[in-house]
Motif scaffolding. Sequence first.
Motif, short mmCIF file in Angstrom:
data_model
loop_
_atom_site.label_atom_id
_atom_site.label_comp_id
_atom_site.label_asym_id
_atom_site.label_seq_id
_atom_site.Cartn_x
_atom_site.Cartn_y
_atom_site.Cartn_z
N VAL A 1 102.62 24.14 49.16
CA VAL A 1 102.64 23.70 50.55
C VAL A 1 104.02 23.16 50.92
O VAL A 1 104.55 23.41 51.99
CB VAL A 1 101.56 22.63 50.81
CG1 VAL A 1 101.71 22.02 52.18
CG2 VAL A 1 100.17 23.23 50.64
N PHE A 2 104.62 22.42 49.97
CA PHE A 2 105.89 21.77 50.30
C PHE A 2 107.11 22.61 49.95
O PHE A 2 108.22 22.20 50.25
CB PHE A 2 105.97 20.40 49.63
CG PHE A 2 105.15 19.38 50.35
CD1 PHE A 2 105.68 18.71 51.45
CD2 PHE A 2 103.84 19.13 50.00
CE1 PHE A 2 104.92 17.80 52.15
CE2 PHE A 2 103.07 18.21 50.68
CZ PHE A 2 103.62 17.55 51.77
N ALA B 1 105.15 24.60 56.62
CA ALA B 1 105.77 23.59 57.48
C ALA B 1 105.76 24.08 58.93
O ALA B 1 105.44 23.35 59.87
CB ALA B 1 107.19 23.31 57.02
N LEU C 1 102.22 24.19 60.38
CA LEU C 1 101.79 22.82 60.65
C LEU C 1 102.49 22.27 61.89
O LEU C 1 101.89 21.51 62.66
CB LEU C 1 102.12 21.91 59.47
CG LEU C 1 101.07 21.89 58.37
CD1 LEU C 1 101.60 21.14 57.16
CD2 LEU C 1 99.77 21.25 58.86
N ARG C 2 103.74 22.64 62.07
CA ARG C 2 104.47 22.15 63.24
C ARG C 2 103.78 22.61 64.53
O ARG C 2 103.59 21.85 65.46
CB ARG C 2 105.92 22.61 63.20
CG ARG C 2 106.79 21.87 64.23
CD ARG C 2 108.26 22.07 63.95
NE ARG C 2 108.49 21.98 62.52
CZ ARG C 2 109.30 22.79 61.83
NH1 ARG C 2 109.99 23.73 62.44
NH2 ARG C 2 109.45 22.63 60.54
#
Lengths: 349, 349
Positions: free
Chosen positions: A80-81, A87, A90-91
């Motif tokens: 995920v990271f 990212a 999710l944004r």
Amino acid sequence: MSGGHGSRPTLEAVAAHAGVSRATVSRVVNGGAGVRAEVRDKVQQSVEALGYVPNSAARSLVTRRTGAVAVVIAEPETRVFSDPFFAQQLRGISRELSERDMQLLLLLLEQRKDYERIGRYLSGGHVDGALMFSLHTEDPLPAMANESGLPTVFGGRPGWPGADREPRPLYVDTDNRGGARQAVEHLLERGRRRIAVITGPLDQTSALDRLHGYRDALDVMEADPALVAHGGFTAEGGERAMAELLDRTPDLDAVFAGSDLMASGAIRTLRAYGRRVPEDVAVVGYDDLEPAAWADPPLTTVRQDVEGMGRMMAELLMRRLGLAPESRGADGVPASVVTSARLVVRASS
Amino acid sequence: MSGGHGSRPTLEAVAAHAGVSRATVSRVVNGGAGVRAEVRDKVQQSVEALGYVPNSAARSLVTRRTGAVAVVIAEPETRVFSDPFFAQQLRGISRELSERDMQLLLLLLEQRKDYERIGRYLSGGHVDGALMFSLHTEDPLPAMANESGLPTVFGGRPGWPGADREPRPLYVDTDNRGGARQAVEHLLERGRRRIAVITGPLDQTSALDRLHGYRDALDVMEADPALVAHGGFTAEGGERAMAELLDRTPDLDAVFAGSDLMASGAIRTLRAYGRRVPEDVAVVGYDDLEPAAWADPPLTTVRQDVEGMGRMMAELLMRRLGLAPESRGADGVPASVVTSARLVVRASS
């Protein structure tokens, strides 16, 4: 740090301050239906004077709304990271929910037992809905979403057993098959004839659909196994897969990688093997996120609007919750969305 | 996707199935105190037969426990997802909470108005405690934590106004000042004499403490302004800061960057300016995360146990909540923790 729950002003304190009953305060706090305007104002003043914040556990028993949405990404945190895809998605979700004043709660998964706790959390009345993405065929999440009764929107075409039963899962996807076909057709147009493919995990529909697009462009029923390697959607996986392909098929002249991260790994391996990109081997990726622009040479890739897909997931959920105007399909239910994908040509091909 | 809240079995349905009162079911579901064993068993059987899941909103009114912890990172999502520091700290938190069967809820921040909603969420009784990190001096989060009455543990030494008042905020930090001093002493030992520094945002105590460590090593009260530039803890910021420093002080022979990401940006600029690392300019970073190992040449840096700090934050919170054995400071209250930092020498110095 100070205090603890006990130090917060209670509903009773507000009632005493305003000189009304507890029930009246409760009605005002929960929307004010059936309360006269001057009483409502008086209660509001007391709420402000005391700094009262309604306890949501109590309020959600009345309104059955929590104002929060759970987001579950079915990947270990490490992925995920490290993958900018998440990212970006999710944004989009975060911006859309923020505009609706809904709280995004990201639930991280790492170990098998995390699933159980997340299942309990989803069923526990803590959130109004859920967004789930990057699911794998055997994922327990769709069943959990179903059991919880929570309105849920998925990112990516559902591929799990039973996904084609009514009511159909609501999802947002991109045209992975068409995008991949464009990528490989472009390589054919450039005169490449031994085109390899590096795939993501084939228990994910996005990876599978991109492999199918590769087959479509080459007009074959099955890909030549000597030209297929699996890269698990990571840069390291792409590095390894490229090495396998070069060992197996030294005369390949192009590679289509199912993600920019895998493509950037493939470029590293090609350099280590002394192959020039694109002179000896042309490379095309997928996603058009940061790794594509940073790659050396910059990567030809397939652009999908990842942030936009995130926004749409959140918007579809808001519609399911009746918090946004409905757009319905031909059969009268909210419709899933498939966005388009488009080739972006840069120096790597 | 199917159903909705209405389709879930209710407490009443369980009561009817078990042939007991609603209150009895409620008592059993909430721990079973004061209910005879055979009644408890009967209710449990009905709970299982019907697949009843207690509504947490209702349950948390009784137990005042939600089983969830909020994590708030006071940075825009873009930074949260591009700086491996956060992923690592979250991993530590996530592992510790998972072991205690607590649900981690990550709350993302992007716009100013997100703060307000997060404040309401924290005050709303949704979580048992909060973990906050990467705070800036003017951050509204500590005040929100305070107003919510939620037990809170901070990552990083508190630097906001009022942080030195009782009760002191509970935090986990690393010895940033000592770590930075080691880094710069190492450069001095290697014979470097014009040592520049690239700092993070000076409204964060971690960045400030590292600058103080630089001054300690050089034994000066103030740093020479010609040798200081600000890099905002990002790779791009490090790139820009290094260019400023070279323009201002072309004869510098070393640079200490307050993070590995900034150091990797600095190396890119040095290469663009034709300076060799370490022959012309030695570079030392801070963190010892992936960018340090990936850098070319590999980066001398200061190692801090970021995942361990995450674990400790979660553990301190569990102690505050009475869910882990207390360890108390000399004055009888749970104690903050400061972990050590240690230089790791690689090829860049």
